[in-house]
Design a protein around this motif. Structure first.
Motif, PDB file in Angstrom:
ATOM      1  N   ALA A 286       1.535  -0.918   0.039  1.00  0.00           N
ATOM      2  CA  ALA A 286      -0.159   0.038  -0.049  1.00  0.00           C
ATOM      3  C   ALA A 286       0.541   1.491  -0.401  1.00  0.00           C
ATOM      4  CB  ALA A 286      -1.055   0.104   1.315  1.00  0.00           C
ATOM      5  N   THR A 287       2.148   0.824   0.918  1.00  0.00           N
ATOM      6  CA  THR A 287       2.775   2.288   0.902  1.00  0.00           C
ATOM      7  C   THR A 287       3.259   2.293  -0.732  1.00  0.00           C
ATOM      8  OG1 THR A 287       3.222   1.531   3.021  1.00  0.00           O
ATOM      9  CG2 THR A 287       5.445   3.385   2.232  1.00  0.00           C
ATOM     10  N   ALA A 288       4.108   1.571  -0.995  1.00  0.00           N
ATOM     11  CA  ALA A 288       4.461   1.707  -2.691  1.00  0.00           C
ATOM     12  C   ALA A 288       3.985   2.295  -3.593  1.00  0.00           C
ATOM     13  CB  ALA A 288       5.202   0.351  -2.823  1.00  0.00           C
ATOM     14  N   GLU A 289       1.905   1.770  -3.821  1.00  0.00           N
ATOM     15  CA  GLU A 289       0.943   1.816  -4.499  1.00  0.00           C
ATOM     16  C   GLU A 289       0.622   4.157  -4.175  1.00  0.00           C
ATOM     17  OE1 GLU A 289      -1.941   1.783  -7.557  1.00  0.00           O
ATOM     18  OE2 GLU A 289       0.008   0.542  -6.500  1.00  0.00           O
ATOM     19  N   ARG A 290       0.988   4.168  -3.175  1.00  0.00           N
ATOM     20  CA  ARG A 290       0.518   5.522  -2.694  1.00  0.00           C
ATOM     21  C   ARG A 290       1.720   6.265  -3.097  1.00  0.00           C
ATOM     22  NH1 ARG A 290      -0.100   4.556   1.958  1.00  0.00           N
ATOM     23  NH2 ARG A 290       1.505   4.738   3.015  1.00  0.00           N
ATOM     24  N   GLU A 291       2.871   6.168  -2.779  1.00  0.00           N
ATOM     25  CA  GLU A 291       4.258   6.873  -2.955  1.00  0.00           C
ATOM     26  C   GLU A 291       4.672   6.024  -4.004  1.00  0.00           C
ATOM     27  OE1 GLU A 291       6.692   6.185   0.108  1.00  0.00           O
ATOM     28  OE2 GLU A 291       5.439   6.773   1.960  1.00  0.00           O
ATOM     29  N   HIS A 292       4.535   5.374  -5.161  1.00  0.00           N
ATOM     30  CA  HIS A 292       4.451   5.984  -6.237  1.00  0.00           C
ATOM     31  C   HIS A 292       6.121   5.059  -6.041  1.00  0.00           C
ATOM     32  CE1 HIS A 292       1.063   7.284  -7.953  1.00  0.00           C
ATOM     33  NE2 HIS A 292       1.404   9.026  -7.867  1.00  0.00           N
ATOM     34  N   LEU A 293       6.734   4.476  -5.646  1.00  0.00           N
ATOM     35  CA  LEU A 293       7.861   3.570  -5.231  1.00  0.00           C
ATOM     36  C   LEU A 293       8.417   3.067  -6.703  1.00  0.00           C
ATOM     37  CD1 LEU A 293       8.344   2.476  -1.557  1.00  0.00           C
ATOM     38  CD2 LEU A 293       8.768   4.178  -1.987  1.00  0.00           C
ATOM     39  N   SER A 294       9.665   3.026  -7.180  1.00  0.00           N
ATOM     40  CA  SER A 294      10.187   2.025  -7.861  1.00  0.00           C
ATOM     41  C   SER A 294       9.642   0.865  -7.566  1.00  0.00           C
ATOM     42  CB  SER A 294      11.585   2.178  -8.487  1.00  0.00           C
ATOM     43  OG  SER A 294      12.380   2.341  -7.549  1.00  0.00           O
ATOM     44  N   TYR A 295      10.214  -0.892  -7.786  1.00  0.00           N
ATOM     45  CA  TYR A 295      10.217  -1.983  -7.991  1.00  0.00           C
ATOM     46  C   TYR A 295      11.463  -2.185  -6.813  1.00  0.00           C
ATOM     47  CZ  TYR A 295       6.833  -3.625 -11.768  1.00  0.00           C
ATOM     48  OH  TYR A 295       5.745  -3.572 -12.465  1.00  0.00           O
ATOM     49  N   ALA A 296      12.977  -1.077  -6.827  1.00  0.00           N
ATOM     50  CA  ALA A 296      13.553  -1.233  -6.366  1.00  0.00           C
ATOM     51  C   ALA A 296      13.556  -0.778  -4.618  1.00  0.00           C
ATOM     52  CB  ALA A 296      14.657  -1.067  -6.340  1.00  0.00           C
ATOM     53  N   GLY A 297      12.877   0.366  -4.709  1.00  0.00           N
ATOM     54  CA  GLY A 297      12.551   1.319  -3.741  1.00  0.00           C
ATOM     55  C   GLY A 297      11.535  -0.126  -2.775  1.00  0.00           C
ATOM     56  N   PHE A 298      10.536  -0.713  -3.268  1.00  0.00           N
ATOM     57  CA  PHE A 298       9.814  -0.905  -2.965  1.00  0.00           C
ATOM     58  C   PHE A 298      10.657  -2.478  -1.848  1.00  0.00           C
ATOM     59  CE2 PHE A 298       7.402  -5.378  -2.921  1.00  0.00           C
ATOM     60  CZ  PHE A 298       6.355  -4.889  -2.215  1.00  0.00           C
TER      61      PHE A 298
END
Length: 265
Positions: free
Chosen positions: A47-59
């Motif tokens: 959910a955080t990755a979706e909300r903050e538009h993280l890259s795959y590496a960032g997630f």
């Protein structure tokens, strides 16, 4: 299967919508690999990755960092638990105002743990109720959380354990086991008199650890009165020598905090 949503920012893809089958596979893999934080907090991080538009590496970095942090916390808790402290006591809970004889700066320096790395001893000397055990446990807890192998034991229990090991021809093995500790905390030294055999056993343990691994003791008598605990004067002098050489000595005084607190109430 629903299509995975993807956005692009600076050429890298971000994590998109949830794929039930993939999430289930991650949970199974996390259980197999022993990654409980990844398994339990996966939905939150997605959910955080979706909300903050993280890259795959960032997630992935965020998820694995959380696993590492939780693992370090669990390791700290395990080392504190294995130390065998009778009750939780932390240095930040110590009331320095109640005992002005104890210098907070000195305790904070000891809490950093350099004396353990160098194998130096620590002696906390003072009457009952002056904070010796609190400091002993607090410093031991700080050491365990820093990654040191720590063990707390009452002096009488330690001597009894050594005597039992000697009678079963396991003394060398028991002393070697204590020798592997980074810090041995011995409480209530001086409350009971030790016969010559018990004192000799304790002396052997101290000799094994001398200048190699740290010992911290809490005693209710000044060194000049230790002959009541160790009745052989020469053996007493040798034990004091091993507990004080290149060591730290903290006098906690004679005024009982517990008694003063009770009288005040």
């Amino acid at each position: 299967m629903p299509a995975r949503t993807a956005t692009h920012a600076r050429g890298t893809s971000s994590i998109g919508g949830g794929d039930a089958a993939a999430i289930a596979a991650v949970a199974i893999a996390a259980r197999t690999l022993g990654l409980p934080t990844v398994r339990d907090d996966l939905d939150e991080h997605l959910a955080t990755a979706e909300r903050e538009h993280l890259s795959y590496a960032g997630f992935l970095a965020d998820l694995l960092s959380a696993e590492c942090d939780d693992r370090a916390t669990r390791r700290q808790a395990r080392r504190v638990r294995e130390a065998g402290f009778p009750r939780p006591k932390r240095l930040e809970q110590f009331n320095f105002d109640a005992n002005p004889a104890i210098n907070p700066a000195t305790i904070n320096t000891l809490a950093a743990g350099e004396w353990i790395t160098t194998g130096s001893p620590l002696c906390l000397i003072g009457d009952s109720g002056t904070g010796k055990t609190h400091l002993l446990i607090g410093l031991g807890t700080a050491a365990a959380e820093q990654g040191h192998r720590v063990r707390y034991v009452l002096a009488s229990k330690l001597v009894n354990e050594l005597a039992e090991a000697a009678s079963e021809h396991q003394l060398a093995k028991t002393i070697a086991r204590y020798g592997r500790l980074d810090l041995l905390c011995i409480d209530e030294l001086g409350y009971l008199s030790l016969d010559r055999h018990g004192a000799e056993l304790l002396f052997q343990l101290l000799t094994e650890r001398e200048e190699k691994a740290s010992i911290a003791i809490a005693a209710n008598e000044p060194f000049s009165s230790w002959t009541t605990t160790f009745t052989d004067p020469r053996l007493c002098a040798a034990i004091v020598d091993r507990l004080t050489f290149n060591g730290h000595i903290i006098q906690t005084g004679t005024t009982s905090y517990r008694l003063a607190h009770t009288r005040k109430n």
